[in-house]
Motif scaffolding. Structure first.
Motif, PDB file in Angstrom:
ATOM      1  N   GLN A  34      -1.544   1.478   8.150  1.00 33.06           N
ATOM      2  CA  GLN A  34      -2.586   0.588   7.627  1.00 33.06           C
ATOM      3  C   GLN A  34      -3.680   0.498   8.669  1.00 33.06           C
ATOM      4  OE1 GLN A  34       0.565  -2.482   5.909  1.00 33.06           O
ATOM      5  NE2 GLN A  34      -1.532  -3.071   5.418  1.00 33.06           N
ATOM      6  N   ASP A  54      -8.374   0.023   9.078  1.00 35.02           N
ATOM      7  CA  ASP A  54      -9.707  -0.058   8.501  1.00 35.02           C
ATOM      8  C   ASP A  54     -10.406   1.246   8.835  1.00 35.02           C
ATOM      9  OD1 ASP A  54      -9.201  -2.662   7.686  1.00 35.02           O
ATOM     10  OD2 ASP A  54     -10.142  -3.542   9.457  1.00 35.02           O
ATOM     11  N   ASP A 105     -13.311  -0.524   5.922  1.00 35.28           N
ATOM     12  CA  ASP A 105     -12.663  -0.599   4.608  1.00 35.28           C
ATOM     13  C   ASP A 105     -11.153  -0.553   4.785  1.00 35.28           C
ATOM     14  OD1 ASP A 105     -15.061  -0.651   3.174  1.00 35.28           O
ATOM     15  OD2 ASP A 105     -15.161   1.543   3.094  1.00 35.28           O
ATOM     16  N   PRO A 106     -10.429  -1.613   4.360  1.00 33.94           N
ATOM     17  CA  PRO A 106      -8.968  -1.609   4.479  1.00 33.94           C
ATOM     18  C   PRO A 106      -8.360  -0.428   3.718  1.00 33.94           C
ATOM     19  CG  PRO A 106      -9.768  -3.789   3.905  1.00 33.94           C
ATOM     20  CD  PRO A 106     -10.932  -2.855   3.777  1.00 33.94           C
ATOM     21  N   THR A 107      -7.439   0.252   4.380  1.00 35.43           N
ATOM     22  CA  THR A 107      -6.837   1.462   3.837  1.00 35.43           C
ATOM     23  C   THR A 107      -5.350   1.468   4.166  1.00 35.43           C
ATOM     24  OG1 THR A 107      -8.905   2.666   4.189  1.00 35.43           O
ATOM     25  CG2 THR A 107      -6.923   3.993   3.904  1.00 35.43           C
ATOM     26  N   TRP A 158      -4.185   4.116  -0.645  1.00 35.36           N
ATOM     27  CA  TRP A 158      -4.751   2.949  -1.311  1.00 35.36           C
ATOM     28  C   TRP A 158      -5.935   2.463  -0.494  1.00 35.36           C
ATOM     29  CZ3 TRP A 158      -5.606  -1.821   0.795  1.00 35.36           C
ATOM     30  CH2 TRP A 158      -5.966  -2.845  -0.079  1.00 35.36           C
ATOM     31  N   SER A 159      -6.983   2.075  -1.183  1.00 42.53           N
ATOM     32  CA  SER A 159      -8.115   1.454  -0.498  1.00 42.53           C
ATOM     33  C   SER A 159      -8.565   0.236  -1.291  1.00 42.53           C
ATOM     34  CB  SER A 159      -9.267   2.444  -0.316  1.00 42.53           C
ATOM     35  OG  SER A 159      -9.696   2.935  -1.559  1.00 42.53           O
ATOM     36  N   GLN A 160      -9.284  -0.639  -0.635  1.00 43.74           N
ATOM     37  CA  GLN A 160      -9.687  -1.903  -1.226  1.00 43.74           C
ATOM     38  C   GLN A 160     -10.552  -1.720  -2.478  1.00 43.74           C
ATOM     39  OE1 GLN A 160     -11.972  -4.461   1.353  1.00 43.74           O
ATOM     40  NE2 GLN A 160     -11.304  -6.289   0.271  1.00 43.74           N
ATOM     41  N   ASP A 161     -11.261  -0.597  -2.581  1.00 41.93           N
ATOM     42  CA  ASP A 161     -12.124  -0.367  -3.744  1.00 41.93           C
ATOM     43  C   ASP A 161     -11.335   0.003  -5.008  1.00 41.93           C
ATOM     44  OD1 ASP A 161     -11.362   2.230  -3.229  1.00 41.93           O
ATOM     45  OD2 ASP A 161     -13.365   2.971  -2.802  1.00 41.93           O
TER      46      ASP A 161
END
Length: 164
Positions: free
Chosen positions: A117, A119, A123-125, A147-150
């Protein structure tokens, strides 16, 4: 260029002779992979280390490389660096952990999930590496999910088979 270099490293490891390498420890491999970007420098690259792949995942990567050669672009279905979930990387707030996997029977192969995990450009990833122990080749990556925050969620084997 980074995609090509990564694919060559991955395929090179996959093609090694079949013998169990008990020195490969999934958590340590993923830690080594992300060791360099932890500083958070602009356009930081992922460390180039061999990544042990299952035969199926190695074949899919090889097929996708060939697909890129055939279409003349050098890019197959995979058009981003799956290890950072993007084209470039500025990794900060890195955390890597091992998730326990319980075998349902004594005949089940050993498995581990290693989750990175971080950023990437804030962007958190989350990238999850799914490992399986093979008696002949040692620990191998069976698949990877991102997985990403978008809202982008992907599975590497499915991207390689079907595209985005």
């Amino acid at each position: 260029m980074r995609l090509l270099k990564t694919a060559i490293l991955l395929l090179g490891f996959w093609a090694l002779p079949a013998h169990a390498d008990d020195r490969v420890v999934p958590l340590e491999v993923v830690q080594q992979l992300y060791a360099k970007p932890e500083a958070g420098d602009e356009n930081t690259e992922i460390v180039d280390i061999p990544m042990p792949m299952s035969a199926e995942l190695g074949d899919l990567l090889s097929d996708d490389q060939a697909r890129g050669s055939i279409n003349g672009t050098g890019i197959g279905h995979l058009d981003f660096d799956w290890m950072v979930n993007g084209q470039d990387a500025k990794i900060t707030n890195l955390q890597i952990k091992r998730v326990a996997v319980t075998a349902l029977s004594p005949d089940d192969p050993k498995r581990e999930i290693i989750v990175a995990q971080f950023d990437n450009f804030d962007d958190p990833t989350r990238i999850s590496y799914f490992w399986k122990y093979d008696a002949d080749r040692g620990w191998l990556i069976e698949d990877v999910t991102g997985w990403s925050q978008d809202g982008l969620v992907w599975t590497l084997s499915l991207l390689l088979k079907y595209g985005q």
